[in-house]
Design a protein around this motif. Structure first.
Motif, PDB file in Angstrom:
ATOM      1  N   LEU A  92       0.843  -1.194   0.000  1.00 25.88           N
ATOM      2  CA  LEU A  92       0.000   0.000   0.000  1.00 25.88           C
ATOM      3  C   LEU A  92       0.882   1.248   0.000  1.00 25.88           C
ATOM      4  O   LEU A  92       0.615   2.201  -0.734  1.00 25.88           O
ATOM      5  CB  LEU A  92      -0.951   0.002   1.206  1.00 25.88           C
ATOM      6  CG  LEU A  92      -1.855   1.226   1.338  1.00 25.88           C
ATOM      7  CD1 LEU A  92      -2.742   1.398   0.110  1.00 25.88           C
ATOM      8  CD2 LEU A  92      -2.693   1.132   2.610  1.00 25.88           C
ATOM      9  N   ASP A  93       1.948   1.226   0.783  1.00 28.98           N
ATOM     10  CA  ASP A  93       2.880   2.356   0.794  1.00 28.98           C
ATOM     11  C   ASP A  93       3.525   2.553  -0.578  1.00 28.98           C
ATOM     12  O   ASP A  93       3.741   3.684  -1.015  1.00 28.98           O
ATOM     13  CB  ASP A  93       3.966   2.156   1.855  1.00 28.98           C
ATOM     14  CG  ASP A  93       3.444   2.304   3.268  1.00 28.98           C
ATOM     15  OD1 ASP A  93       2.381   2.931   3.459  1.00 28.98           O
ATOM     16  OD2 ASP A  93       4.096   1.789   4.195  1.00 28.98           O
ATOM     17  N   VAL A  94       3.827   1.456  -1.257  1.00 23.69           N
ATOM     18  CA  VAL A  94       4.412   1.549  -2.604  1.00 23.69           C
ATOM     19  C   VAL A  94       3.431   2.234  -3.545  1.00 23.69           C
ATOM     20  O   VAL A  94       3.805   3.139  -4.307  1.00 23.69           O
ATOM     21  CB  VAL A  94       4.790   0.146  -3.140  1.00 23.69           C
ATOM     22  CG1 VAL A  94       5.216   0.224  -4.604  1.00 23.69           C
ATOM     23  CG2 VAL A  94       5.896  -0.473  -2.292  1.00 23.69           C
ATOM     24  N   ILE A  95       2.166   1.827  -3.492  1.00 22.12           N
ATOM     25  CA  ILE A  95       1.158   2.414  -4.380  1.00 22.12           C
ATOM     26  C   ILE A  95       0.938   3.887  -4.057  1.00 22.12           C
ATOM     27  O   ILE A  95       0.840   4.720  -4.962  1.00 22.12           O
ATOM     28  CB  ILE A  95      -0.144   1.590  -4.326  1.00 22.12           C
ATOM     29  CG1 ILE A  95       0.105   0.271  -5.061  1.00 22.12           C
ATOM     30  CG2 ILE A  95      -1.319   2.358  -4.925  1.00 22.12           C
ATOM     31  CD1 ILE A  95      -1.028  -0.709  -5.026  1.00 22.12           C
ATOM     32  N   ILE A  96       0.910   4.227  -2.777  1.00 19.46           N
ATOM     33  CA  ILE A  96       0.769   5.632  -2.382  1.00 19.46           C
ATOM     34  C   ILE A  96       1.964   6.439  -2.891  1.00 19.46           C
ATOM     35  O   ILE A  96       1.805   7.527  -3.458  1.00 19.46           O
ATOM     36  CB  ILE A  96       0.614   5.773  -0.853  1.00 19.46           C
ATOM     37  CG1 ILE A  96      -0.716   5.168  -0.399  1.00 19.46           C
ATOM     38  CG2 ILE A  96       0.735   7.237  -0.425  1.00 19.46           C
ATOM     39  CD1 ILE A  96      -0.842   5.003   1.115  1.00 19.46           C
ATOM     40  N   SER A  97       3.162   5.908  -2.718  1.00 20.92           N
ATOM     41  CA  SER A  97       4.368   6.603  -3.171  1.00 20.92           C
ATOM     42  C   SER A  97       4.362   6.782  -4.685  1.00 20.92           C
ATOM     43  O   SER A  97       4.679   7.866  -5.193  1.00 20.92           O
ATOM     44  CB  SER A  97       5.612   5.816  -2.738  1.00 20.92           C
ATOM     45  OG  SER A  97       6.775   6.450  -3.207  1.00 20.92           O
ATOM     46  N   ARG A  98       4.002   5.742  -5.407  1.00 20.37           N
ATOM     47  CA  ARG A  98       3.940   5.851  -6.877  1.00 20.37           C
ATOM     48  C   ARG A  98       2.938   6.916  -7.296  1.00 20.37           C
ATOM     49  O   ARG A  98       3.193   7.700  -8.217  1.00 20.37           O
ATOM     50  CB  ARG A  98       3.573   4.507  -7.491  1.00 20.37           C
ATOM     51  CG  ARG A  98       4.699   3.506  -7.444  1.00 20.37           C
ATOM     52  CD  ARG A  98       4.261   2.185  -8.031  1.00 20.37           C
ATOM     53  NE  ARG A  98       5.353   1.221  -8.007  1.00 20.37           N
ATOM     54  CZ  ARG A  98       5.238  -0.026  -8.420  1.00 20.37           C
ATOM     55  NH1 ARG A  98       4.087  -0.477  -8.891  1.00 20.37           N
ATOM     56  NH2 ARG A  98       6.277  -0.838  -8.375  1.00 20.37           N
ATOM     57  N   ILE A 153       5.150  10.404   5.014  1.00 19.03           N
ATOM     58  CA  ILE A 153       4.343  10.522   6.224  1.00 19.03           C
ATOM     59  C   ILE A 153       4.049   9.106   6.722  1.00 19.03           C
ATOM     60  O   ILE A 153       3.550   8.284   5.953  1.00 19.03           O
ATOM     61  CB  ILE A 153       3.015  11.255   5.924  1.00 19.03           C
ATOM     62  CG1 ILE A 153       3.259  12.611   5.252  1.00 19.03           C
ATOM     63  CG2 ILE A 153       2.166  11.390   7.182  1.00 19.03           C
ATOM     64  CD1 ILE A 153       3.920  13.646   6.089  1.00 19.03           C
ATOM     65  N   PRO A 154       4.315   8.799   7.986  1.00 16.25           N
ATOM     66  CA  PRO A 154       4.143   7.422   8.460  1.00 16.25           C
ATOM     67  C   PRO A 154       2.702   7.027   8.800  1.00 16.25           C
ATOM     68  O   PRO A 154       2.455   5.879   9.131  1.00 16.25           O
ATOM     69  CB  PRO A 154       5.015   7.378   9.716  1.00 16.25           C
ATOM     70  CG  PRO A 154       5.066   8.782  10.193  1.00 16.25           C
ATOM     71  CD  PRO A 154       4.974   9.644   8.972  1.00 16.25           C
ATOM     72  N   PHE A 155       1.758   7.949   8.680  1.00 16.11           N
ATOM     73  CA  PHE A 155       0.376   7.637   9.053  1.00 16.11           C
ATOM     74  C   PHE A 155      -0.561   7.870   7.871  1.00 16.11           C
ATOM     75  O   PHE A 155      -0.651   8.991   7.362  1.00 16.11           O
ATOM     76  CB  PHE A 155      -0.057   8.504  10.248  1.00 16.11           C
ATOM     77  CG  PHE A 155       0.874   8.396  11.413  1.00 16.11           C
ATOM     78  CD1 PHE A 155       0.909   7.247  12.194  1.00 16.11           C
ATOM     79  CD2 PHE A 155       1.735   9.434  11.710  1.00 16.11           C
ATOM     80  CE1 PHE A 155       1.781   7.142  13.260  1.00 16.11           C
ATOM     81  CE2 PHE A 155       2.615   9.334  12.781  1.00 16.11           C
ATOM     82  CZ  PHE A 155       2.641   8.190  13.556  1.00 16.11           C
ATOM     83  N   HIS A 156      -1.271   6.832   7.469  1.00 16.05           N
ATOM     84  CA  HIS A 156      -2.161   6.946   6.315  1.00 16.05           C
ATOM     85  C   HIS A 156      -3.307   7.930   6.535  1.00 16.05           C
ATOM     86  O   HIS A 156      -3.779   8.542   5.574  1.00 16.05           O
ATOM     87  CB  HIS A 156      -2.724   5.570   5.934  1.00 16.05           C
ATOM     88  CG  HIS A 156      -1.681   4.650   5.391  1.00 16.05           C
ATOM     89  ND1 HIS A 156      -1.652   3.313   5.689  1.00 16.05           N
ATOM     90  CD2 HIS A 156      -0.616   4.872   4.589  1.00 16.05           C
ATOM     91  CE1 HIS A 156      -0.627   2.754   5.086  1.00 16.05           C
ATOM     92  NE2 HIS A 156       0.028   3.678   4.423  1.00 16.05           N
ATOM     93  N   ASN A 157      -3.738   8.101   7.778  1.00 15.55           N
ATOM     94  CA  ASN A 157      -4.826   9.057   8.014  1.00 15.55           C
ATOM     95  C   ASN A 157      -4.360  10.502   7.823  1.00 15.55           C
ATOM     96  O   ASN A 157      -5.183  11.411   7.750  1.00 15.55           O
ATOM     97  CB  ASN A 157      -5.471   8.856   9.389  1.00 15.55           C
ATOM     98  CG  ASN A 157      -4.511   9.091  10.533  1.00 15.55           C
ATOM     99  OD1 ASN A 157      -3.294   9.064  10.365  1.00 15.55           O
ATOM    100  ND2 ASN A 157      -5.054   9.308  11.718  1.00 15.55           N
TER     101      ASN A 157
END
Length: 151
Positions: A6-12, A124-128
């Motif tokens: 999920l972090d990879v997709i957010i970063s992309r 940012i370490p928090f998705h919210n």
């Protein structure tokens, strides 16, 4: 080592929508770059229509690579990407890598040592906080194998 998909997709997504505005990575001491990265990584509206498919595809690709490496008897080590780059004073994953390689500091590695090597966290370490549509993303992931990726 596997990064939270999920972090990879957010970063992309962050980089694809800001590719002219932000660099891929920041050098230590480049506060302007870090601020730009953090600003770009806050309040992202992540598209959710294909999110589960994209997560499954990325996860599957990583599993296939791991299976291929095992089949070819390629020595590997498993470490946590999050612990490498967001663990504060915990340097155990770095020590694990150095011990595996048989070089570098094998004990008494400090967070200051890692910091001096030039690592600069730019997410940012928090998705919210990073996601403006956190609730929508959470609803999509609830009850799936990817629910636990939220943090």
């Amino acid at each position: 080592s596997r990064r939270n998909v999920l972090d990879v997709i957010i970063s992309r997504h962050k980089h694809s929508t800001n590719w002219k505005k932000i660099q891929a990575h920041c050098q230590k001491g480049n506060e302007k770059c870090v601020k730009q990265q953090l600003r770009a990584g806050t309040g992202i509206s992540l598209p959710t229509a294909r999110l589960l498919k994209d997560l499954a595809d990325l996860d599957d690709r990583e599993l296939r690579v791991n299976r291929l490496l095992a089949k070819m008897n390629v020595p590997t080590i498993h470490v946590s990407f999050e612990k490498l780059f967001s663990a504060g004073s915990d340097t155990s994953e770095w020590t694990k890598i150095f011990n595996y390689l048989g070089t570098g500091p094998s004990k008494d590695l400090t967070a200051a040592d890692v910091e001096r090597a030039g690592h600069v966290a730019t997410s940012i370490p928090f998705h919210n906080v990073s996601l403006s549509n956190y609730k929508e993303v959470k609803e999509v992931l609830l009850g799936t194998e990817f629910e636990s990726l939220l943090h």
